[in-house]
Design an enzyme around this catalytic site. Structure first.
Site, PDB file in Angstrom:
ATOM      1  CG  ASP A  96      -1.813   1.225   1.269  1.00 18.48           C
ATOM      2  OD1 ASP A  96      -2.901   1.129   0.675  1.00 18.48           O
ATOM      3  OD2 ASP A  96      -1.442   2.270   1.836  1.00 18.48           O
TER       4      ASP A  96
ATOM      5  CE1 TYR B 253       0.828   7.750   2.406  1.00 18.80           C
ATOM      6  CE2 TYR B 253       1.193   5.459   1.821  1.00 18.80           C
ATOM      7  CZ  TYR B 253       0.405   6.430   2.397  1.00 18.80           C
ATOM      8  OH  TYR B 253      -0.799   6.076   2.957  1.00 18.80           O
TER       9      TYR B 253
ATOM     10  CE  LYS C  75      -3.675   4.679   0.439  1.00 25.67           C
ATOM     11  NZ  LYS C  75      -2.261   4.548   0.816  1.00 25.67           N
TER      12      LYS C  75
ATOM     13  CG  HIS D  73      -4.502   9.736   0.296  1.00 21.87           C
ATOM     14  ND1 HIS D  73      -3.183   9.594  -0.037  1.00 21.87           N
ATOM     15  CD2 HIS D  73      -4.599   9.332   1.581  1.00 21.87           C
ATOM     16  CE1 HIS D  73      -2.513   9.134   1.006  1.00 21.87           C
ATOM     17  NE2 HIS D  73      -3.342   8.964   2.000  1.00 21.87           N
TER      18      HIS D  73
HETATM   19  P1  NDP Z   1       0.911   1.482  11.812  1.00 21.76           P
HETATM   20  O1  NDP Z   1      -0.222   1.429  12.756  1.00 21.76           O
HETATM   21  O2  NDP Z   1       1.057   0.419  10.771  1.00 21.76           O
HETATM   22  O3  NDP Z   1       2.238   1.584  12.691  1.00 21.76           O
HETATM   23  C1  NDP Z   1       3.495   1.743  12.120  1.00 21.76           C
HETATM   24  C2  NDP Z   1       4.503   2.006  13.238  1.00 21.76           C
HETATM   25  O4  NDP Z   1       4.548   0.893  14.122  1.00 21.76           O
HETATM   26  C3  NDP Z   1       5.911   2.216  12.740  1.00 21.76           C
HETATM   27  O5  NDP Z   1       6.497   3.169  13.588  1.00 21.76           O
HETATM   28  C4  NDP Z   1       6.570   0.854  12.923  1.00 21.76           C
HETATM   29  O6  NDP Z   1       7.951   1.016  13.158  1.00 21.76           O
HETATM   30  C5  NDP Z   1       5.865   0.342  14.156  1.00 21.76           C
HETATM   31  N1  NDP Z   1       5.689  -1.127  14.178  1.00 21.76           N
HETATM   32  C6  NDP Z   1       5.215  -1.903  13.184  1.00 21.76           C
HETATM   33  N2  NDP Z   1       5.140  -3.175  13.563  1.00 21.76           N
HETATM   34  C7  NDP Z   1       5.582  -3.226  14.838  1.00 21.76           C
HETATM   35  C8  NDP Z   1       5.759  -4.279  15.765  1.00 21.76           C
HETATM   36  N3  NDP Z   1       5.451  -5.534  15.453  1.00 21.76           N
HETATM   37  N4  NDP Z   1       6.243  -3.969  16.994  1.00 21.76           N
HETATM   38  C9  NDP Z   1       6.563  -2.692  17.327  1.00 21.76           C
HETATM   39  N5  NDP Z   1       6.412  -1.648  16.482  1.00 21.76           N
HETATM   40  C10 NDP Z   1       5.932  -1.920  15.233  1.00 21.76           C
HETATM   41  O7  NDP Z   1       0.883   2.939  11.126  1.00 21.76           O
HETATM   42  P2  NDP Z   1       0.806   3.599   9.697  1.00 21.76           P
HETATM   43  O8  NDP Z   1       0.296   4.957   9.923  1.00 21.76           O
HETATM   44  O9  NDP Z   1       2.062   3.449   8.949  1.00 21.76           O
HETATM   45  O10 NDP Z   1      -0.354   2.785   8.928  1.00 21.76           O
HETATM   46  C11 NDP Z   1      -0.128   1.651   8.125  1.00 21.76           C
HETATM   47  C12 NDP Z   1      -0.284   1.983   6.653  1.00 21.76           C
HETATM   48  O11 NDP Z   1      -1.587   2.493   6.374  1.00 21.76           O
HETATM   49  C13 NDP Z   1       0.633   3.119   6.160  1.00 21.76           C
HETATM   50  O12 NDP Z   1       1.972   2.739   6.052  1.00 21.76           O
HETATM   51  C14 NDP Z   1      -0.052   3.478   4.877  1.00 21.76           C
HETATM   52  O13 NDP Z   1       0.250   2.539   3.872  1.00 21.76           O
HETATM   53  C15 NDP Z   1      -1.516   3.417   5.304  1.00 21.76           C
HETATM   54  N6  NDP Z   1      -2.032   4.734   5.739  1.00 21.76           N
HETATM   55  C16 NDP Z   1      -3.044   5.304   5.001  1.00 21.76           C
HETATM   56  C17 NDP Z   1      -3.567   6.523   5.346  1.00 21.76           C
HETATM   57  C18 NDP Z   1      -4.683   7.104   4.533  1.00 21.76           C
HETATM   58  O14 NDP Z   1      -5.035   8.274   4.742  1.00 21.76           O
HETATM   59  N7  NDP Z   1      -5.267   6.364   3.628  1.00 21.76           N
HETATM   60  C19 NDP Z   1      -3.064   7.286   6.497  1.00 21.76           C
HETATM   61  C20 NDP Z   1      -2.028   6.598   7.228  1.00 21.76           C
HETATM   62  C21 NDP Z   1      -1.570   5.353   6.865  1.00 21.76           C
HETATM   63  P3  NDP Z   1       9.130   0.613  12.106  1.00 21.76           P
HETATM   64  O15 NDP Z   1       8.665   0.930  10.727  1.00 21.76           O
HETATM   65  O16 NDP Z   1      10.246   1.498  12.568  1.00 21.76           O
HETATM   66  O17 NDP Z   1       9.409  -0.837  12.316  1.00 21.76           O
END
Ligand code: NDP
Length: 275
Positions: free
Chosen positions: A49, A54, A79, A112
């Site tokens: 995604d 991004y 998006k 988006h």
């Molecule tokens: P998430 O809820 O997926 O959390 C991501 C964070 O959690 C990062 O800091 C990551 O760190 C950490 N993390 C991931 N897995 C673990 C684990 N097992 N243990 C501990 N920490 C962990 O947040 P996002 O906001 O990134 O949401 C996911 C996806 O949704 C986005 O990447 C994007 O593709 C989408 N999105 C869409 C939006 C929209 O408006 N349509 C808005 C926001 C997100 P690290 O990477 O350092 O490991």
């Protein structure tokens, strides 16, 4: 029951989309996003995604190409960003995204955010892209019921997906019920609430019971509730950990305990306030 990273849900147009994917928001273009996507594809993820916002579509595309996996085995979402909305603007934005990704077609293209006065025209451009075969499915993101009502009454293709902020502190039951009734598949963004929920006692109790982590408990809850999930990580061990959720299942009572953690708490913007 979702059994593997390859398991799919059939969207309202018959296209199959993996239940589980990798989110890449905030993964930097270049080495960071490329390594994350490479690791994910090695682990068995088949859905990625991204979004023009991004600024990492090129890196995503390069890793996909380098993987050597058959294109049809992958599912790529991107998006159209807020300042690209409008009919002609969206057609142009899509072409830019497609070229950056280096793909002949995109699997899912989303609006988006519901930008007032623009999202209908934007979605009409998505309908054209769909009819011409550039995208296999079209949908929206961050749409509330009233946005969907408006969209459905002014356009002809029901969105296949609504990607919304969704985690145990924001369970979105009303939007989910609305989408279910209309045949729109819900997909959770920030499923892990951006790593802010891992101290939560209920999640920790369940984690202990199943020998899993709180992150895995949340992701299993998504799947058991019929929600597509796309946790983001650029850390190889977490990319693996997040996908290790196919050897257990939560009971209905346990799912309800997690549902009860809802506080209607957003980490992101309220869609009515985004412009
Ligand atoms: P998430 O809820 O997926 O959390 C991501 C964070 O959690 C990062 O800091 C990551 O760190 C950490 N993390 C991931 N897995 C673990 C684990 N097992 N243990 C501990 N920490 C962990 O947040 P996002 O906001 O990134 O949401 C996911 C996806 O949704 C986005 O990447 C994007 O593709 C989408 N999105 C869409 C939006 C929209 O408006 N349509 C808005 C926001 C997100 P690290 O990477 O350092 O490991």
């Amino acid at each position: 029951m979702v059994h593997s990273l390859h398991d799919t849900v059939t969207l309202n147009n018959g296209v199959k989309m993996p239940w589980f994917g990798l989110g890449v928001y905030k993964a930097q273009d270049g080495k960071e996003v490329q390594q994350a996507v490479e690791t994910a594809l090695e682990v068995g993820y088949r859905s990625i995604d991204t979004a023009s916002f991004y600024q990492n579509e090129e890196g995503v595309g390069q890793s996909i190409k380098a993987s050597g996996l058959p294109r049809e085995s992958l599912f790529v979402t991107t998006k159209v960003w807020n300042d690209q909305q409008g009919y002609e603007e969206t057609l142009k934005a899509f072409e830019e995204s497609r070229k950056k990704l280096g793909l002949d077609y995109v699997d899912l293209y989303l609006v988006h955010w519901p930008i007032k006065g623009k999202y209908i025209e934007t979605y009409r451009a998505l309908e054209k892209l769909y009819q011409e075969g550039w995208v296999r499915a079209i949908g929206v993101s961050n749409f509330k019921e009233h946005h969907l009502d408006d969209l459905l009454s002014h356009t002809s293709i029901v969105p296949a997906v609504n990607q919304i902020e969704l985690h145990p502190r924001l369970t979105q039951e009303e939007v989910r019920a609305y989408c279910k009734e209309k045949g729109i598949q819900v997909e959770a963004w920030s499923p892990l609430m951006r790593a802010r929920l891992f101290e939560e006692p209920t999640l920790n109790q369940l984690a202990k019971k199943y020998g899993k982590t709180p992150a895995q408990i949340i992701l299993r809850w998504d799947l058991d509730r019929g929600i597509i999930t796309i946790p983001k990580s650029v850390t190889p061990s977490r990319i693996k950990e997040n996908a290790d959720v196919f050897d257990f299942r939560l009971t209905e009572d346990e799912l309800k305990l997690i549902d009860a953690l809802n506080q209607n708490e957003r980490t992101g913007m309220d869609p009515d306030k985004m412009s």
